[in-house]
Design an enzyme around this catalytic site. Structure first.
Site, short mmCIF file in Angstrom:
data_model
loop_
_atom_site.label_atom_id
_atom_site.label_comp_id
_atom_site.label_asym_id
_atom_site.label_seq_id
_atom_site.Cartn_x
_atom_site.Cartn_y
_atom_site.Cartn_z
N LYS A 35 0.84 -1.20 0.00
CA LYS A 35 0.00 0.00 0.00
C LYS A 35 0.88 1.26 0.00
CE LYS A 35 -0.53 -0.28 5.03
NZ LYS A 35 -1.50 -0.36 6.16
N TYR A 260 15.76 29.41 10.08
CA TYR A 260 14.52 30.11 10.40
C TYR A 260 14.25 30.07 11.90
CZ TYR A 260 13.08 30.43 5.49
OH TYR A 260 13.00 30.73 4.16
#
Length: 363
Positions: A35, A260
């Protein structure tokens, strides 16, 4: 020249891990779970890597059809079954097995007019409380299915919630098995069984007709808990290696900040390596300072905040590093479980989150 971030898929490791799963399976037939595009590895590669599996299991109907188009002729199981009555002719045409877990699905099957039979896995809810019929309701569900002429074989299935924990405080595997046995006995006839996920295979000795390994086939462990057994200790090999390069270096002084939010402050003079990989590539933005990476084979860690296209690493322990130095984010030499644990997630998520912009090769 393309950006230097590349994910390498190791088919030989996929084949090796499948063999390890089979060695744990006590003679059971094996659904290799593919999957989520085979946990980010690609359906076509999974079909070759798991060619010796007895069947492939996934949740996406369109991907199951794609497997048939690619040439997979052995069984395919839809783990969540079908989502709409329109899926049923597709399942019959392509000979797809389907999980049946609710009365609404049974009603759709009863109303269907199909050109052939469909084999199903009747799912029992033994405490996971996600999908499936309770042990008290499973016999009635079975009787309704067995009365339908277009239903072929019926396999009884359940899913374990805590098989990866040695001593769970709630819902141990033994309790789920007691519920499963009670439900199975109420049916009144012996049915094939599908029981074990990766954790069930690696950590428990259960008799089953089918098993459904997933993460172990890709070289990860079912649990990222501290103190858990490593993939290497289980004899598993990494099937995906994510590598990049240093694309810039900054020499900064004590007190300077990085990235950041300026959340990392250098305690002394350090060299900062900038790596071409960020959260837009699937690397977890929330990975904290110290999350391990390899630079030229030397272990170091992240500093600063992961940004969209770049992350930063401490090169203090890698004095020979330079622009172009190889960086291993996870895979060969850097276990994905270890990276995931540092980032507060699991290896499954890292593999599945690999972005489409990252080139994928076989190596």
């Amino acid at each position: 020249m393309p950006r230097p971030l590349i994910a390498s898929i190791h088919l030989d490791a996929m084949q090796h891990n499948l063999a390890r799963a089979r060695a744990c399976a006590r003679g059971a037939r094996m659904w290799a779970v593919v999957k989520a595009n085979a946990y980010g590895h690609g359906l076509e590669r999974a079909m070759r890597g798991f060619a010796h599996a007895d069947g492939l299991a996934l949740v996406e109907v369109d991907y199951a059809v794609r497997l048939r188009e690619l040439g997979w002729t052995k069984p395919i199981l839809l783990l969540e079954g079908f989502f709409d009555a329109s899926d049923l002719p597709v399942m019959a045409q392509h000979k797809l097995n389907g999980s049946v877990h609710c009365n609404e699905q049974i009603a759709m099957l009863a109303a269907a007019r199909l050109p052939g039979t469909i084999d199903v896995h009747l799912k029992m809810n033994t405490g996971m409380n996600r999908l499936g019929f309770t042990p008290d309701a499973v016999a009635a569900a079975y009787a309704r299915l067995r009365a339908m002429p277009h239903i072929g074989t019926i396999t009884l299935m359940t899913h374990f919630a805590n098989a990866d924990e040695a001593a769970p405080t709630r819902l141990p595997l033994a309790q789920q098995m007691l519920r499963f046995e009670a439900g199975a006995a109420s049916i009144g006839t012996a049915l094939p069984r599908s029981l074990c996920n990766s954790a069930g295979l690696l950590l428990h000795q259960l008799d089953s007709d089918w098993v459904r390994p997933g993460i172990m086939l890709y070289g990860g462990t079912p649990s990222g808990a501290p103190g858990g057994t490593s993939a290497q200790a289980f004899g598993l090999l990494p099937t995906m290696t994510l590598r990049s390069q240093i694309i810039g270096i900054q020499d900064i002084a004590a007190g300077e900040v990085v990235g950041y939010g300026s959340r990392y402050e250098a305690a002394g003079n350090i060299r900062v390596g900038v790596v071409a990989c960020g959260y837009a590539d699937g690397y977890p933005r929330h990975a904290p300072e110290g999350t391990p990476v390899l630079v030229d084979g030397v272990r170091t860690g992240l500093i600063g905040r992961v940004s969209m296209d770049m992350l930063m690493v401490d090169l203090t322990q890698v004095p020979g590093a330079q622009v172009g130095s190889t960086v291993t984010l996870w895979g060969q030499g850097m276990p994905i479980d270890e990276v995931a644990l540092a980032a507060g997630t699991i290896g499954y998520e890292l593999m599945c989150a690999l972005a489409s912009r990252v080139p994928v090769i076989e190596a």
